[in-house]
Design a protein around this motif. Structure first.
Motif, PDB file in Angstrom:
ATOM      1  N   PRO A   1       0.957  -1.331  -0.138  1.00  0.00           N
ATOM      2  CA  PRO A   1       0.078   0.066   0.158  1.00  0.00           C
ATOM      3  C   PRO A   1       0.855   1.304   0.013  1.00  0.00           C
ATOM      4  O   PRO A   1       0.454   2.327  -0.719  1.00  0.00           O
ATOM      5  CB  PRO A   1      -0.853  -0.124   1.269  1.00  0.00           C
ATOM      6  N   LEU A   2       1.910   1.253   0.433  1.00  0.00           N
ATOM      7  CA  LEU A   2       2.959   2.514   0.721  1.00  0.00           C
ATOM      8  C   LEU A   2       3.268   2.890  -0.656  1.00  0.00           C
ATOM      9  O   LEU A   2       3.358   3.758  -1.223  1.00  0.00           O
ATOM     10  CB  LEU A   2       4.190   2.108   1.742  1.00  0.00           C
TER      11      LEU A   2
ATOM     12  N   LEU B   1      -5.567  -9.643  -2.138  1.00  0.00           N
ATOM     13  CA  LEU B   1      -5.306 -11.058  -2.613  1.00  0.00           C
ATOM     14  C   LEU B   1      -3.916 -11.305  -2.238  1.00  0.00           C
ATOM     15  O   LEU B   1      -3.746 -12.763  -2.240  1.00  0.00           O
ATOM     16  CB  LEU B   1      -5.210 -10.855  -4.238  1.00  0.00           C
ATOM     17  N   TYR B   2      -3.122 -10.677  -2.112  1.00  0.00           N
ATOM     18  CA  TYR B   2      -1.661 -10.765  -1.454  1.00  0.00           C
ATOM     19  C   TYR B   2      -2.022 -11.436   0.044  1.00  0.00           C
ATOM     20  O   TYR B   2      -1.246 -12.507   0.400  1.00  0.00           O
ATOM     21  CB  TYR B   2      -0.705  -9.721  -1.382  1.00  0.00           C
ATOM     22  N   SER B   3      -2.792 -10.818   0.899  1.00  0.00           N
ATOM     23  CA  SER B   3      -2.967 -11.367   2.259  1.00  0.00           C
ATOM     24  C   SER B   3      -3.597 -12.785   2.266  1.00  0.00           C
ATOM     25  O   SER B   3      -3.487 -13.423   2.937  1.00  0.00           O
ATOM     26  CB  SER B   3      -3.750 -10.372   3.065  1.00  0.00           C
ATOM     27  N   LEU B   4      -4.427 -13.004   1.217  1.00  0.00           N
ATOM     28  CA  LEU B   4      -4.926 -14.528   1.225  1.00  0.00           C
ATOM     29  C   LEU B   4      -4.047 -15.447   0.854  1.00  0.00           C
ATOM     30  O   LEU B   4      -4.179 -16.883   1.496  1.00  0.00           O
ATOM     31  CB  LEU B   4      -6.060 -14.601  -0.190  1.00  0.00           C
TER      32      LEU B   4
ATOM     33  N   THR C   1      -7.944  -6.375   7.527  1.00  0.00           N
ATOM     34  CA  THR C   1      -7.600  -5.005   7.184  1.00  0.00           C
ATOM     35  C   THR C   1      -7.698  -4.889   5.702  1.00  0.00           C
ATOM     36  O   THR C   1      -8.217  -3.954   5.228  1.00  0.00           O
ATOM     37  CB  THR C   1      -6.251  -4.796   7.667  1.00  0.00           C
ATOM     38  N   THR C   2      -6.848  -5.860   5.089  1.00  0.00           N
ATOM     39  CA  THR C   2      -6.921  -5.798   3.420  1.00  0.00           C
ATOM     40  C   THR C   2      -8.075  -5.836   2.686  1.00  0.00           C
ATOM     41  O   THR C   2      -8.405  -5.235   1.641  1.00  0.00           O
ATOM     42  CB  THR C   2      -5.937  -6.763   3.076  1.00  0.00           C
TER      43      THR C   2
ATOM     44  N   ILE D   1      -1.604  -3.010   9.196  1.00  0.00           N
ATOM     45  CA  ILE D   1      -0.969  -4.430   8.816  1.00  0.00           C
ATOM     46  C   ILE D   1       0.296  -4.625   9.450  1.00  0.00           C
ATOM     47  O   ILE D   1       0.487  -5.582  10.120  1.00  0.00           O
ATOM     48  CB  ILE D   1      -0.745  -4.406   7.312  1.00  0.00           C
ATOM     49  N   ALA D   2       0.964  -3.436   9.829  1.00  0.00           N
ATOM     50  CA  ALA D   2       2.540  -3.530  10.539  1.00  0.00           C
ATOM     51  C   ALA D   2       2.082  -3.719  12.039  1.00  0.00           C
ATOM     52  O   ALA D   2       2.863  -4.480  12.698  1.00  0.00           O
ATOM     53  CB  ALA D   2       3.001  -2.222  10.200  1.00  0.00           C
TER      54      ALA D   2
END
Length: 495
Positions: free
Chosen positions: A19-20, A50-53, A97-98, A131-132
């Motif tokens: 996201p950054l 999708l990355y988090s999944l 979150t995502t 996320i962090a």
């Protein structure tokens, strides 16, 4: 092929930075390219989701150890490092979150009229920080990101808020939450000077004296209780919700309220087990008072957002009862209820946003008879109203049932009093629905607008799927968190 790509899609730091990176790209695009700005913001958030999944797909349910661990040297002459990883407790908070950020971007697609590029950037930066927070395994850096989330949220409320008091609400939100966290910072510095590290893995094996545990627990409690929020430090929440834009309310209810309860689970309970047992009656007392008080307060509210905001306080204090039951059923129930609240409460705020976009008011007295002009909206609003009152078959029922089972094992009186919250929840939920949807249509105050459009139906659809999925087949979620929760209970010797 998957083994070759594993270093790339198993990279938690990449998930935080995604996201950054999107926000940096948006920053250099001219303000006049609105369509391009919206497309890049939405695509970045969807790619992150999708990355988090992928982390959920690869997650190993059989171990309580932190997975996808990365250590990056931060301060060279200390033991403070950028140390990240996830377990069964933090996994679903990252996914939640995502999941919510693309929704927030779609919500502001046409309703945000000013600073559109900055709106996208603020939510992407907020996503990266959140996320962090859920991935961080270093106490000091957890604090840094825990507080950094306040900055984009302060801007979101203050710039894109909907009413005149938005600046005051933004400052109230910022100062309330920042002041409580000062005590946590002092506690972290004390821990660092005593142990020489802020590494969570090492601190979990460090034994503090009972007196020190009590003092440190109080310092952490001062920070986390404001974020939950617990009575009497809940005053900032209704004000922030009322003044925030719809997407801001979604993030507040869906993620920010979870930071405090997550902090209890990740730090206070495992690091200070003796102090946790000592203060459990205190937490039970505050939580029961909060559930009954805020539920009764909800009934007398006249603003749609305040009704949902006060109901959020009641649900989050239900969560604290589950966590401090200190058994597997209670803690798993509290995590499930947090996830459920992230979906249901966010969807209810979206419902309020739909009404506000059309009629420019959130006062209940101006509404009535919407079933005749907005039948599709009325059906969706009914679904989430029933989910909010924990109807069997919805996600909230599973969480609240497990919490009551866990609490009953510890203290049957607390469980009985907490169950009153479910009765009062049904009262204010059904009464609100009846006043807004049924009765006579009020053409003097309301205009006949069209029902939900395609974009709005698309926004609500994943919430409906998530609520039914968790309510009908919660095993998918429970099996991922079970080993980590069992380890937490055994580590504190609570069973």
């Amino acid at each position: 092929m998957l083994q070759f790509l594993a270093p790339f899609y198993s990279n938690l730091s990449g998930l935080i930075l995604c996201p950054l990176l999107g926000s940096i790209i948006l920053f250099v695009i001219p303000d006049s390219r609105i369509r391009l700005i919206r497309s890049i913001g939405l695509c970045t958030s969807l790619i992150t989701f999708l990355y988090s999944l992928l982390f959920w797909i690869q997650f190993d349910n059989s171990t309580a150890k932190f997975q996808f661990v990365e250590t990056i040297r931060w301060l060279p002459y200390s033991n403070i490092n950028f140390y990240i990883g996830i377990d069964g407790i933090s996994l679903f908070f990252v996914v939640l979150t995502t999941f919510l950020i693309p929704i927030c971007i779609l919500v502001g697609w046409s309703s945000i009229k000013s600073y559109k590029k900055e709106y996208m950037i603020a939510f992407l930066i907020c996503e990266s920080f959140m996320i962090a927070v859920f991935c961080m395994l270093d106490l000091l850096l957890f604090y840094v990101f825990f507080e950094s989330v306040l900055i984009p949220m302060f801007i979101i409320i203050g710039v894109w808020g909907s009413r005149q008091r938005k600046i005051q609400a933004a400052y109230q939100f910022f100062l309330y939450t920042l002041l409580g966290s000062v005590f946590m910072l002092l506690a972290i510095l004390f821990i660092f000077f005593q142990t020489g590290t802020t590494d969570l893995q090492i601190l979990l094996t460090t034994e503090f004296s009972e007196r020190r545990q009590i003092l440190l627990w109080i310092a952490f409690f001062a920070s986390f209780s404001v974020k939950v929020p617990m009575v009497p430090v809940h005053i900032w929440l209704p004000e922030a919700h009322v003044e925030a834009p719809t997407a801001g309310s979604v993030i507040l209810a869906g993620i920010l309220l979870k930071l405090g309860t997550y902090g209890f689970l990740r730090f206070s309970i495992p690091m200070f087990p003796e102090a946790t047992l000592y203060f459990t009656p205190f937490i039970y007392t505050l939580s029961v008072i909060a559930i009954i008080y805020t539920s009764l307060t909800t009934i007398r509210q006249i603003d749609l957002k305040k009704i949902i905001a006060y109901s959020s306080v009641a649900h989050m204090n239900f969560v604290t009862i589950g966590m401090f039951s200190l058994n597997i059923q209670g803690i798993e129930g509290s995590i499930l209820l947090m996830l459920s609240h992230g979906l249901v409460s966010s969807a209810l705020f979206l419902c309020v946003g739909v009404l506000y976009d059309r009629h420019k008011t959130r006062l209940v007295k101006y509404y009535g008879g919407l079933v005749s002009t907005m039948p599709m909206f009325s059906t969706i609003f009914l679904f989430f109203t029933l989910a909010n009152m924990s109807l069997p078959g919805t996600s909230s029922f599973i969480g609240e049932f497990l919490i009551l089972v866990g609490a009953f094992q510890r203290n049957s009186l607390v469980a009985t009093l907490a169950a009153l919250g479910m009765i009062l929840g049904a009262a204010y939920s059904l009464w609100l629905y009846n006043r807004v949807i049924f009765g006579n249509f009020k053409p003097k105050f309301l205009q006949k607008f069209s029902d939900l459009n395609r974009r709005e139906v698309l926004i609500f659809f994943p919430f409906i799927v998530g609520v039914i999925w968790m309510g009908v087949y919660p095993e998918v979620f429970l099996e991922c968190m079970h080993t980590s929760v069992s380890n937490l209970v055994q580590h504190g010797k609570f069973d």
